[in-house]
Design a protein around this motif. Structure first.
Motif: not given
Length: 187
Positions: A117-126
């Motif tokens: 998972a990406l570090p907390s506080g980072w978003l990756a959506g599509s």
């Protein structure tokens, strides 16, 4: 004739040292916000590069193996997420050989790579609208039904609005229907 010996003091006083420290503190306080945006920009680019690398791996493995290889969001590291929220890639993803062409990893299918998972506080959506991205043996991004899977994944800090149409303070990873993957960064 002798001249009196004069001893001169070399160095700085405590007051002078405190003035220098105060000035350095003021300069650091002024410079800190600009460094934060640079650090955030570098992190966005690094996370986008990680996703790009795994998409490129899936595409090249599909061509090498002569069959479908897929990438899907995964929080477990072994199975695809069933329901895909907008921020699905933030939970991590897996790359696997999709031998039965269903877009989901089954127990007997080869797992090629797991990304945490990406570090907390980072978003990756599509805006993909599906649970997976898959590449056929020719390198095209195609759904299991045969439709093109062109999409944009947006990566940003959770403190900003992040979606495929926004262009402020985010990095977009764009996959064309031909399977070509590229990155477009916005500051």
């Amino acid at each position: 004739i002798s001249t009196p010996f004069r001893q001169s003091c070399q160095g700085i006083t405590l007051v002078e040292s405190m003035v220098v420290v105060a000035i350095l503190g003021i300069l650091a306080a002024i410079a800190a916000p600009s460094f934060k945006s640079t650090i955030d920009s570098n992190r966005r680019t690094a996370y986008a590069n990680q996703l790009l690398e795994d998409l490129a791996l899936a595409r090249s493995e599909a061509a090498k193996r002569g069959g479908r290889v897929a990438l899907c969001p995964s929080s477990s590291g072994t199975d695809c997420l069933a329901a895909v929220p907008v921020t699905s890639f933030a939970s991590g993803w897996i790359v696997f050989v999709d031998t039965n062409n269903n877009g989901s990893r089954d127990e007997d299918e080869i797992l090629l790579r797991v990304h945490e998972a990406l570090p907390s506080g980072w978003l990756a959506g599509s805006n993909l609208g599906q649970n997976y991205v898959s590449f056929n043996s020719l390198g095209y991004a195609l759904s299991t039904a045969g439709g093109f899977q062109a999409f944009t994944a947006a990566i940003c800090s959770a403190s900003v609005v992040c979606d495929a149409s926004t262009t402020a303070s985010q990095t977009n990873l764009i996959v064309s229907s031909t399977g070509r993957v590229r990155i477009k960064a916005y500051n």
